[in-house]
Write a protein that holds these residues in place. Sequence first.
Motif, mmCIF file in Angstrom:
data_model
loop_
_atom_site.group_PDB
_atom_site.id
_atom_site.type_symbol
_atom_site.label_atom_id
_atom_site.label_comp_id
_atom_site.label_asym_id
_atom_site.label_seq_id
_atom_site.Cartn_x
_atom_site.Cartn_y
_atom_site.Cartn_z
ATOM 1 N N GLY A 7 70.055 34.326 40.183
ATOM 2 C CA GLY A 7 70.012 35.060 41.433
ATOM 3 C C GLY A 7 68.589 35.484 41.756
ATOM 4 N N ILE A 8 68.169 35.274 42.998
ATOM 5 C CA ILE A 8 66.801 35.609 43.382
ATOM 6 C C ILE A 8 66.761 36.068 44.835
ATOM 7 C CG2 ILE A 8 66.193 33.234 44.064
ATOM 8 C CD1 ILE A 8 63.381 33.806 42.829
ATOM 9 N N GLY A 9 65.840 36.963 45.121
ATOM 10 C CA GLY A 9 65.604 37.439 46.476
ATOM 11 C C GLY A 9 64.144 37.803 46.639
ATOM 12 N N SER A 10 63.784 38.265 47.821
ATOM 13 C CA SER A 10 62.376 38.499 48.139
ATOM 14 C C SER A 10 61.880 39.877 47.729
ATOM 15 C CB SER A 10 62.153 38.320 49.644
ATOM 16 O OG SER A 10 62.949 39.231 50.388
ATOM 17 N N ALA A 70 56.712 34.282 50.566
ATOM 18 C CA ALA A 70 56.412 34.065 49.151
ATOM 19 C C ALA A 70 57.610 33.471 48.417
ATOM 20 C CB ALA A 70 55.976 35.368 48.495
ATOM 21 N N LEU A 71 58.819 33.919 48.767
ATOM 22 C CA LEU A 71 60.029 33.362 48.159
ATOM 23 C C LEU A 71 60.176 31.887 48.514
ATOM 24 C CD1 LEU A 71 62.720 33.685 46.631
ATOM 25 C CD2 LEU A 71 63.751 34.433 48.796
ATOM 26 N N ALA A 72 59.923 31.552 49.780
ATOM 27 C CA ALA A 72 60.018 30.152 50.206
ATOM 28 C C ALA A 72 59.019 29.276 49.462
ATOM 29 C CB ALA A 72 59.793 30.053 51.715
ATOM 30 N N GLU A 73 57.852 29.826 49.157
ATOM 31 C CA GLU A 73 56.848 29.075 48.402
ATOM 32 C C GLU A 73 57.202 28.979 46.919
ATOM 33 O OE1 GLU A 73 53.244 31.153 49.154
ATOM 34 O OE2 GLU A 73 53.156 30.598 51.283
ATOM 35 N N ALA A 74 57.862 30.001 46.389
ATOM 36 C CA ALA A 74 58.146 30.044 44.955
ATOM 37 C C ALA A 74 59.277 29.105 44.548
ATOM 38 C CB ALA A 74 58.495 31.471 44.538
ATOM 39 N N LEU A 75 60.292 28.964 45.371
ATOM 40 C CA LEU A 75 61.471 28.210 44.948
ATOM 41 C C LEU A 75 61.154 26.749 44.628
ATOM 42 C CD1 LEU A 75 64.113 29.946 47.169
ATOM 43 C CD2 LEU A 75 64.287 29.652 44.687
ATOM 44 N N PRO A 76 60.354 26.036 45.406
ATOM 45 C CA PRO A 76 59.994 24.668 44.982
ATOM 46 C C PRO A 76 59.230 24.645 43.665
ATOM 47 C CG PRO A 76 59.553 24.963 47.323
ATOM 48 C CD PRO A 76 59.866 26.325 46.769
ATOM 49 N N ARG A 77 58.404 25.652 43.414
ATOM 50 C CA ARG A 77 57.685 25.721 42.138
ATOM 51 C C ARG A 77 58.672 25.935 40.986
ATOM 52 N NH1 ARG A 77 52.725 29.836 42.313
ATOM 53 N NH2 ARG A 77 52.810 29.317 40.073
ATOM 54 N N ILE A 78 59.656 26.782 41.196
ATOM 55 C CA ILE A 78 60.668 27.029 40.163
ATOM 56 C C ILE A 78 61.439 25.747 39.864
ATOM 57 C CG2 ILE A 78 62.843 28.239 39.721
ATOM 58 C CD1 ILE A 78 61.568 30.627 41.312
ATOM 59 N N GLU A 79 61.872 25.079 40.917
ATOM 60 C CA GLU A 79 62.623 23.835 40.731
ATOM 61 C C GLU A 79 61.768 22.760 40.058
ATOM 62 O OE1 GLU A 79 65.269 24.744 44.752
ATOM 63 O OE2 GLU A 79 63.622 23.296 44.807
#
Length: 269
Positions: A113-116, A139-148
């Motif tokens: 689970g993740i949020g901004s 920042a969340l939109a930028e982080a999720l591709p990095r996480i994946e």
Amino acid sequence: MTTTSRPVRVGVQIAPQHASYATIRDTLAELEDLGVDIAFNWDHFYPLSGEPDGLHFEGWTMLAAWAEQTSRIEFGPLVTCNSYRNPDLLADMARTVDHISAHDGDTGRLIFGIGSGWFERDYDEYGYEFGTAGQRLDALAEALPRIESRWAKLNPAPTRDIPVLIGGGGEKKTLRIVAQHADIWHSFADTETLERKLGILGEWCEKVDRPMSEIEISVGTRGARGDGLPDMDRQLELGVTLFTLGITAPELDMQGVRDLVAWRDSVTS
């Protein structure tokens, strides 16, 4: 009877506040014994209710302990704050907890689970830049591709495609991010608002060319007692299949949990 192809599930969020860790550990064990599907905590550094400086524990280290303690129940943060950790580190933490929870050769049970982020005191006290809601969502939109991407690089890889739960209901940014990345969308919206936002989520899914049916719909619930039941029945009709009840010390209302599990069983029998 529900007409959805997904199983109806019960989540319970144990607030990691105002209790000893032993109490939280014992509560988690009881939830698993009662047949709850998912146990959540949260990712904050101070209580969100009650005494502002009361007892409180950090979420991710707690999740690692939950991974060892449990054998069946899924678990995760509702939700982790993207701002508090480097995205690649966060991905590695999640992968590690996923492996800790994979007992006897089974796959892991972590729900990511993740949020901004929103709780300004966390930011101020721990030295993070609070910024604006829009900046935190970007920042969340930028982080999720990095996480994946990090999950794809790690050795060993996660034991399964870790389900990503995204919390929030912002129509211009959050729901777009949900359409792009989420396996589960969690909202605390009332039924009327939820119905409208589901329509908007459907529009975003069309724009990013993704079937909305791939996303499980989750709501916070007041429980299967009294006024909560009509809302839950209608939400079920709208496609909600994950209903999550929050409990906190000192009460830790297990009767509410029992009622919610009984309702789940009644609509799936």
